[in-house]
Write a protein that holds these residues in place. Structure first.
Motif, PDB file in Angstrom:
ATOM      1  N   ARG A 291       0.849  -1.195   0.000  1.00  0.00           N
ATOM      2  CA  ARG A 291       0.000   0.000   0.000  1.00  0.00           C
ATOM      3  C   ARG A 291       0.879   1.238   0.000  1.00  0.00           C
ATOM      4  NH1 ARG A 291      -2.714  -1.082   4.054  1.00  0.00           N
ATOM      5  NH2 ARG A 291      -4.666  -1.639   3.058  1.00  0.00           N
ATOM      6  N   CYS A 292       0.542   2.169  -0.869  1.00  0.00           N
ATOM      7  CA  CYS A 292       1.230   3.459  -0.865  1.00  0.00           C
ATOM      8  C   CYS A 292       0.709   4.263   0.328  1.00  0.00           C
ATOM      9  CB  CYS A 292       0.981   4.214  -2.167  1.00  0.00           C
ATOM     10  SG  CYS A 292       1.657   5.885  -2.163  1.00  0.00           S
ATOM     11  N   GLU A 293       1.609   4.627   1.234  1.00  0.00           N
ATOM     12  CA  GLU A 293       1.200   5.391   2.427  1.00  0.00           C
ATOM     13  C   GLU A 293       0.787   6.806   2.058  1.00  0.00           C
ATOM     14  OE1 GLU A 293       0.742   4.074   5.351  1.00  0.00           O
ATOM     15  OE2 GLU A 293       1.479   2.125   4.685  1.00  0.00           O
ATOM     16  N   SER A 294       1.212   7.271   0.901  1.00  0.00           N
ATOM     17  CA  SER A 294       0.886   8.632   0.495  1.00  0.00           C
ATOM     18  C   SER A 294      -0.513   8.742  -0.120  1.00  0.00           C
ATOM     19  CB  SER A 294       1.934   9.128  -0.509  1.00  0.00           C
ATOM     20  OG  SER A 294       1.636  10.428  -0.937  1.00  0.00           O
ATOM     21  N   CYS A 295      -0.825   7.895  -1.093  1.00  0.00           N
ATOM     22  CA  CYS A 295      -2.125   8.016  -1.782  1.00  0.00           C
ATOM     23  C   CYS A 295      -3.087   6.876  -1.424  1.00  0.00           C
ATOM     24  CB  CYS A 295      -1.932   8.107  -3.296  1.00  0.00           C
ATOM     25  SG  CYS A 295      -1.432   6.558  -4.084  1.00  0.00           S
ATOM     26  N   GLY A 296      -2.594   5.836  -0.766  1.00  0.00           N
ATOM     27  CA  GLY A 296      -3.462   4.759  -0.312  1.00  0.00           C
ATOM     28  C   GLY A 296      -3.723   3.652  -1.313  1.00  0.00           C
TER      29      GLY A 296
ATOM     30  N   PHE B  96       7.719   1.206  -5.257  1.00  0.00           N
ATOM     31  CA  PHE B  96       7.373   2.628  -5.312  1.00  0.00           C
ATOM     32  C   PHE B  96       5.993   2.741  -5.935  1.00  0.00           C
ATOM     33  CE2 PHE B  96       9.062   1.822  -9.473  1.00  0.00           C
ATOM     34  CZ  PHE B  96       8.280   2.606 -10.314  1.00  0.00           C
ATOM     35  N   CYS B  97       5.334   3.848  -5.662  1.00  0.00           N
ATOM     36  CA  CYS B  97       3.987   4.052  -6.176  1.00  0.00           C
ATOM     37  C   CYS B  97       4.047   4.555  -7.615  1.00  0.00           C
ATOM     38  CB  CYS B  97       3.230   5.045  -5.298  1.00  0.00           C
ATOM     39  SG  CYS B  97       1.543   5.338  -5.876  1.00  0.00           S
ATOM     40  N   GLU B  98       3.362   3.870  -8.489  1.00  0.00           N
ATOM     41  CA  GLU B  98       3.354   4.268  -9.895  1.00  0.00           C
ATOM     42  C   GLU B  98       2.478   5.493 -10.122  1.00  0.00           C
ATOM     43  OE1 GLU B  98       2.191   0.707 -11.913  1.00  0.00           O
ATOM     44  OE2 GLU B  98       4.033  -0.332 -11.336  1.00  0.00           O
ATOM     45  N   ARG B  99       1.684   5.851  -9.116  1.00  0.00           N
ATOM     46  CA  ARG B  99       0.801   7.013  -9.230  1.00  0.00           C
ATOM     47  C   ARG B  99       1.458   8.285  -8.704  1.00  0.00           C
ATOM     48  NH1 ARG B  99      -5.158   5.803  -8.735  1.00  0.00           N
ATOM     49  NH2 ARG B  99      -5.326   4.114 -10.220  1.00  0.00           N
ATOM     50  N   CYS B 100       2.086   8.196  -7.542  1.00  0.00           N
ATOM     51  CA  CYS B 100       2.665   9.412  -6.946  1.00  0.00           C
ATOM     52  C   CYS B 100       4.170   9.303  -6.724  1.00  0.00           C
ATOM     53  CB  CYS B 100       1.932   9.774  -5.655  1.00  0.00           C
ATOM     54  SG  CYS B 100       2.140   8.604  -4.317  1.00  0.00           S
ATOM     55  N   LEU B 101       4.765   8.181  -7.141  1.00  0.00           N
ATOM     56  CA  LEU B 101       6.215   7.964  -7.120  1.00  0.00           C
ATOM     57  C   LEU B 101       6.823   7.913  -5.720  1.00  0.00           C
ATOM     58  CD1 LEU B 101       7.277  10.099 -10.221  1.00  0.00           C
ATOM     59  CD2 LEU B 101       6.661   7.687 -10.119  1.00  0.00           C
TER      60      LEU B 101
HETATM   61 ZN   LIG Z   1       0.850   6.695  -4.165  1.00  0.00          ZN
END
Ligand SMILES: [Zn+2]
Length: 160
Positions: A49-54, A63-68
């Motif tokens: 889970r991306c802690e930044s965007c969820g 790494f998150c492919e949405r918010c990096l």
């Molecule tokens: Zn994210």
């Protein structure tokens, strides 16, 4: 025709038939490596889970492919889910007919925001398959797993 000649009529193109030898090594990257190693060794599906965007990824990512943003933690999900979309394949890649139709589907996996592409098995007739049908993964026996997507044999109908 020279290599720098511009093509302005695509009906005059030519082709070449034959085999092109291509040698390559495909690497999964850190996230997929972790996912497939865990699937092979433990039969578990690792998500992250991306802690930044969820957003919840399956397979897990680093790494998150949405918010990096970097993603550190992984957790196990069941791999169960429901059919998001599917198609019935009647031909092989080379155009030859299949002995029996095969269902390929996108599966929305529980506890994630991801879909996984795979085959649907355990149905007598492709007409039994429906969008929203609950499915569960069927893994190949541990000693036969190779650390790839085909360590999952298929997804079969399941109870909710
Ligand atoms: Zn994210």
């Amino acid at each position: 025709m020279g290599l720098i000649e511009e093509i302005d009529r695509n009906v005059e193109l030519t082709w070449w038939e034959g085999d092109i030898p291509v040698n390559y090594v495909y690497t999964y990257g850190l996230g997929l490596e972790k996912f497939f190693r865990n699937l092979k060794d433990n039969g578990k599906f690792l998500a992250s889970r991306c802690e930044s965007c969820g957003f919840v990824y399956l397979p897990c990512r680093t790494f998150c492919e949405r918010c990096l943003e970097p993603i550190e933690k992984t957790f196990t999900v069941s791999g169960r889910g429901e059919i998001y979309a599917y198609t019935v394949c009647h031909e092989n890649h080379d155009g030859s007919p299949k002995k029996k139709p095969q269902v390929a589907a996108l599966i929305k996996v529980e506890g994630t925001d991801s879909v996984m592409a795979h085959y649907i098995g355990g149905v007598k007739d492709p007409g039994e398959v429906r969008v929203g049908m609950a499915v569960a993964p069927v893994l190949v026996p541990k000693k036969e797993r190779k650390g790839g997507i085909l360590d999952i044999s298929h997804f079969k109908p399941a109870r909710r």
